[in-house]
Design a protein around this motif. Structure first.
Motif, PDB file in Angstrom:
ATOM      1  N   ASN A 192     -29.125 151.418  77.872  1.00 48.44           N
ATOM      2  CA  ASN A 192     -29.692 150.580  78.944  1.00 48.44           C
ATOM      3  C   ASN A 192     -30.310 151.429  80.043  1.00 48.44           C
ATOM      4  O   ASN A 192     -30.144 151.151  81.241  1.00 48.44           O
ATOM      5  CB  ASN A 192     -28.616 149.663  79.547  1.00 48.44           C
ATOM      6  N   THR A 193     -31.042 152.422  79.649  1.00 47.96           N
ATOM      7  CA  THR A 193     -31.552 153.405  80.607  1.00 47.96           C
ATOM      8  C   THR A 193     -33.010 153.726  80.324  1.00 47.96           C
ATOM      9  O   THR A 193     -33.418 153.837  79.157  1.00 47.96           O
ATOM     10  CB  THR A 193     -30.711 154.690  80.563  1.00 47.96           C
ATOM     11  N   VAL A 194     -33.763 153.864  81.402  1.00 49.09           N
ATOM     12  CA  VAL A 194     -35.136 154.331  81.337  1.00 49.09           C
ATOM     13  C   VAL A 194     -35.199 155.690  82.025  1.00 49.09           C
ATOM     14  O   VAL A 194     -34.526 155.911  83.039  1.00 49.09           O
ATOM     15  CB  VAL A 194     -36.095 153.352  82.026  1.00 49.09           C
ATOM     16  N   LYS A 253     -50.677 161.048  84.122  1.00 49.94           N
ATOM     17  CA  LYS A 253     -51.041 161.347  82.732  1.00 49.94           C
ATOM     18  C   LYS A 253     -50.987 162.843  82.458  1.00 49.94           C
ATOM     19  O   LYS A 253     -51.496 163.648  83.219  1.00 49.94           O
ATOM     20  CB  LYS A 253     -52.440 160.801  82.441  1.00 49.94           C
ATOM     21  N   GLY A 254     -50.341 163.183  81.369  1.00 46.92           N
ATOM     22  CA  GLY A 254     -50.248 164.581  80.970  1.00 46.92           C
ATOM     23  C   GLY A 254     -49.125 165.348  81.628  1.00 46.92           C
ATOM     24  O   GLY A 254     -48.811 166.467  81.204  1.00 46.92           O
ATOM     25  N   ARG A 255     -48.524 164.791  82.663  1.00 46.94           N
ATOM     26  CA  ARG A 255     -47.431 165.479  83.351  1.00 46.94           C
ATOM     27  C   ARG A 255     -46.114 164.725  83.279  1.00 46.94           C
ATOM     28  O   ARG A 255     -45.050 165.334  83.233  1.00 46.94           O
ATOM     29  CB  ARG A 255     -47.782 165.711  84.824  1.00 46.94           C
ATOM     30  N   PHE A 256     -46.193 163.401  83.308  1.00 44.72           N
ATOM     31  CA  PHE A 256     -44.995 162.567  83.320  1.00 44.72           C
ATOM     32  C   PHE A 256     -44.858 161.845  81.977  1.00 44.72           C
ATOM     33  O   PHE A 256     -45.850 161.468  81.357  1.00 44.72           O
ATOM     34  CB  PHE A 256     -45.073 161.512  84.423  1.00 44.72           C
ATOM     35  N   THR A 257     -43.605 161.631  81.584  1.00 39.84           N
ATOM     36  CA  THR A 257     -43.330 160.872  80.372  1.00 39.84           C
ATOM     37  C   THR A 257     -42.230 159.866  80.657  1.00 39.84           C
ATOM     38  O   THR A 257     -41.137 160.245  81.101  1.00 39.84           O
ATOM     39  CB  THR A 257     -42.890 161.792  79.228  1.00 39.84           C
ATOM     40  N   ILE A 258     -42.530 158.599  80.402  1.00 34.99           N
ATOM     41  CA  ILE A 258     -41.526 157.556  80.553  1.00 34.99           C
ATOM     42  C   ILE A 258     -40.971 157.232  79.176  1.00 34.99           C
ATOM     43  O   ILE A 258     -41.706 157.206  78.184  1.00 34.99           O
ATOM     44  CB  ILE A 258     -42.116 156.305  81.241  1.00 34.99           C
ATOM     45  N   SER A 259     -39.670 157.011  79.112  1.00 33.62           N
ATOM     46  CA  SER A 259     -39.041 156.674  77.842  1.00 33.62           C
ATOM     47  C   SER A 259     -37.848 155.763  78.119  1.00 33.62           C
ATOM     48  O   SER A 259     -37.429 155.602  79.275  1.00 33.62           O
ATOM     49  CB  SER A 259     -38.594 157.938  77.102  1.00 33.62           C
ATOM     50  N   SER A 317     -41.049 146.450  76.545  1.00 41.09           N
ATOM     51  CA  SER A 317     -39.797 146.245  75.822  1.00 41.09           C
ATOM     52  C   SER A 317     -39.855 146.867  74.427  1.00 41.09           C
ATOM     53  O   SER A 317     -38.826 147.246  73.868  1.00 41.09           O
ATOM     54  CB  SER A 317     -39.479 144.755  75.710  1.00 41.09           C
ATOM     55  N   LEU A 318     -41.051 147.012  73.902  1.00 40.09           N
ATOM     56  CA  LEU A 318     -41.212 147.606  72.574  1.00 40.09           C
ATOM     57  C   LEU A 318     -41.424 149.108  72.626  1.00 40.09           C
ATOM     58  O   LEU A 318     -41.622 149.743  71.600  1.00 40.09           O
ATOM     59  CB  LEU A 318     -42.384 146.939  71.843  1.00 40.09           C
ATOM     60  N   GLY A 319     -41.430 149.663  73.841  1.00 37.66           N
ATOM     61  CA  GLY A 319     -41.528 151.102  73.976  1.00 37.66           C
ATOM     62  C   GLY A 319     -42.922 151.649  74.177  1.00 37.66           C
ATOM     63  O   GLY A 319     -43.129 152.866  74.140  1.00 37.66           O
TER      64      GLY A 319
END
Length: 114
Positions: A75-77, A63-69, A52-54
């Motif tokens: 209200n979107t991930v 790792k190194g290829r994907f980025t979650i944000s 929840s804090l990011g």
């Protein structure tokens, strides 16, 4: 609570896709959100999560290829996937837990093929 995943498609090896998961029906900013995937004939596996804090974390293959944000205003991930490989082919699901109940998006198909 509803989760609407989108952004999948067909991409060549080495290409990129950005998945989105729009969440409604809960106070989005209070929840961690995960991305899972399930390849044909395989068990679902965790890809990445964001608190929840990011704070984000990834399983080894991501790792190194994907980025979650996340964008709490929308209200979107998101899951940005780069350098995609054929073995990334799967249905990708977003997931969160509200009051100890799990909720899943409907899944979005990612196919990596030449």
């Amino acid at each position: 609570v509803q989760l609407q995943a989108s952004g999948g498609g067909l991409v060549q090896p080495g290409g990129s896709l950005r998945l989105s998961c729009a969440v409604s029906g809960t106070i989005f900013s209070r929840h961690a959100v995960d991305w899972y995937r399930q390849a044909p004939g395989k068990q679902p596996e965790l890809v990445a999560f964001i608190t929840s804090l990011g704070r984000a974390d990834y399983v080894e293959f991501a790792k190194g290829r994907f980025t979650i944000s996340r964008d709490n205003a929308k209200n979107t991930v998101y899951l940005q996937m780069n350098s995609l490989k054929p073995e990334d082919t799967a249905v990708y699901y977003c997931h969160l837990v509200v009051n100890e109940r799990p909720f899943w998006g409907q899944g979005t198909q990612v196919t990596v093929s030449s």
